[in-house]
Design an enzyme around this catalytic site. Structure first.
Site, short mmCIF file in Angstrom:
data_model
loop_
_atom_site.label_atom_id
_atom_site.label_comp_id
_atom_site.label_asym_id
_atom_site.label_seq_id
_atom_site.Cartn_x
_atom_site.Cartn_y
_atom_site.Cartn_z
CG HIS A 148 3.86 4.74 9.14
ND1 HIS A 148 3.24 3.70 8.47
CD2 HIS A 148 4.19 5.64 8.18
CE1 HIS A 148 3.18 3.96 7.18
NE2 HIS A 148 3.76 5.14 6.97
CG HIS A 193 7.86 7.64 5.39
ND1 HIS A 193 7.62 7.27 4.09
CD2 HIS A 193 6.68 7.47 6.05
CE1 HIS A 193 6.35 6.89 3.96
NE2 HIS A 193 5.76 7.01 5.14
NE ARG A 248 -1.15 2.47 2.93
CZ ARG A 248 -0.64 3.60 3.43
NH1 ARG A 248 -0.59 4.71 2.71
NH2 ARG A 248 -0.13 3.64 4.66
CG ASP A 249 3.08 4.40 3.02
OD1 ASP A 249 2.83 5.28 2.17
OD2 ASP A 249 3.53 4.64 4.15
CB CYS A 300 2.80 10.37 1.33
SG CYS A 300 1.11 10.99 1.38
CG ASN A 359 6.82 3.21 4.58
OD1 ASN A 359 6.30 3.22 3.48
ND2 ASN A 359 6.23 3.70 5.65
#
Ligand SMILES: CC(C)(COP(=O)([O-])OP(=O)([O-])OC[C@H]1O[C@@H](n2cnc3c(N)ncnc32)[C@H](O)[C@@H]1OP(=O)([O-])[O-])[C@@H](O)C(=O)NCCC(=O)NCCSC(=O)C[C@@](C)(O)CC(=O)[O-]
Length: 314
Positions: free
Chosen positions: A221, A223, A29-30, A254, A263
């Site tokens: 979370h 990055h 996803r990310d 993003c 990430n």
């Protein structure tokens, strides 16, 4: 910073958490949402299937957001319907509103995540509404999820900095996180969306957050834009945080945070945890192979140091 003692990491206080380390793999996803070229559904499904085989227990597989906003995720239904579901692994997806939740439910997700921000400008750019409006929008999602027994995770973005507003006060993060907890989110993932955090700022933030929210329901979370992600995770461990989001091969970024890198790489996190004697149960060698598979499939440099080192060694 007075209370920050990195040496604590090696003591038994952290060792006892070893059985509870949870890795949330957000690569599909990310990791992929920001890719310019549309990645085929087949590649996404193969990525998720291979990640499952590494014994990852939580995989964020896609997002049920508007395809006008994030075209890369528009095959969310096909992805969820085609993957092989491994017993013991939970497959989740983002759902920003009731429409997204209903589609996610129909596609048989195990969990959903709603996502707010600690920065007003980022909230507007990312989901086209204010922070308070977004929380209002999440309420029916939580109600519907509760009715169907679907756990809801809550993200707070820009916890250590915003691409539009710069520094963000920890108190702004706490205010949003507390509201998400009271709405019923079972876990709050604090997103350093642009990867500007350091162990110092992460420590300050966590000190404030953990005043009112238990470390058992906080996730980090990170990055890795400034190369601080592993150090920030170590800081989190020191505060008793045991849930970390990461992305195979360090994929990601993003669409509404220009310049933010991927990430933290899952391979790098697992290698560090293994070195600390914190066994996440993930097969590192196999994970490195998955990192190489997806990097070559989408023609991207593998951003995992461990992935590269293992490749060179073999
Ligand atoms: C929230 C909205 C929908 C508001 O977008 P909007 O334009 O204000 O919403 P709307 O209700 O006016 O809908 C516009 C159109 O989208 C459709 N639509 C509306 N909702 C959906 C849906 N769920 N699924 C599919 N379609 C949807 C809706 O039907 C309509 O279609 P039209 O009538 O024009 O044909 C939009 O802004 C959006 O989808 N944003 C998502 C942005 C995004 O995915 N960003 C990346 C994820 S966040 C992130 O990466 C950070 C994180 C989580 O990783 C943590 C960190 O690192 O910090």
């Amino acid at each position: 910073l007075k209370t920050f003692k990195p040496a604590l990491i090696f003591n038994t206080r952290v060792q006892k958490f070893s059985d509870f380390i949870k890795i949330v793999e957000v690569g599909p996803r990310d990791g992929l949402q920001n890719e310019k070229e549309i990645v085929s559904t087949e590649t996404k499904v193969e990525l998720i299937n291979r990640l499952s085989e590494c014994n990852l227990k939580f995989i964020e597989a896609t997002s049920f957001v508007s395809p006008k906003w994030v075209p890369q995720m528009k095959d969310h239904e096909q992805v969820m319907q085609t993957i092989n579901r491994r017993k013991g692994t939970k497959y989740s997806a983002l759902a920003p509103n009731l429409k997204g939740f209903k589609s996610a439910l129909a596609s048989k997700v195990d969990e959903v995540a709603v996502f707010a921000a600690a920065s007003e400008t980022f909230s507007q750019k990312n989901i086209n509404c204010s922070i308070q409006e977004s929380l209002k929008r999440f309420r029916p999602v939580l109600d519907a999820a509760n009715e169907h027994n679907i756990p809801v995770r809550g993200y707070v973005s820009c916890v250590l900095g915003c691409p539009y507003e710069g520094k963000i006060k920890p108190s702004s993060v706490v205010a949003v996180a507390e509201q998400m907890v009271s709405m019923g989110c079972y876990e709050i993932s604090l997103g350093d969306t642009i990867g500007v955090g350091t162990p110092g700022s992460t420590n300050n933030l966590l000190s404030e957050v953990l005043h009112s929210i238990s470390n058992e329901i906080i996730a980090l979370h990170c990055h890795d834009t400034y190369g601080q992600a592993l150090a920030n995770i170590l800081t989190g461990l020191d505060k008793g945080i045991t849930v970390f989001d990461s992305s195979v091969a360090g994929l990601g970024g993003c669409p509404y945070a220009k310049g933010a890198s991927g990430n933290v790489a899952s391979e790098d996190v697992i290698y560090m945890l293994n070195g600390l004697g914190l066994n996440s149960g993930v097969d590192l060698e196999q994970l490195c192979n998955v990192g190489n598979f997806i990097s070559s499939s989408i023609n991207r440099r593998n951003a995992s140091k461990v992935g590269q080192a293992m490749l060179n060694k073999n």
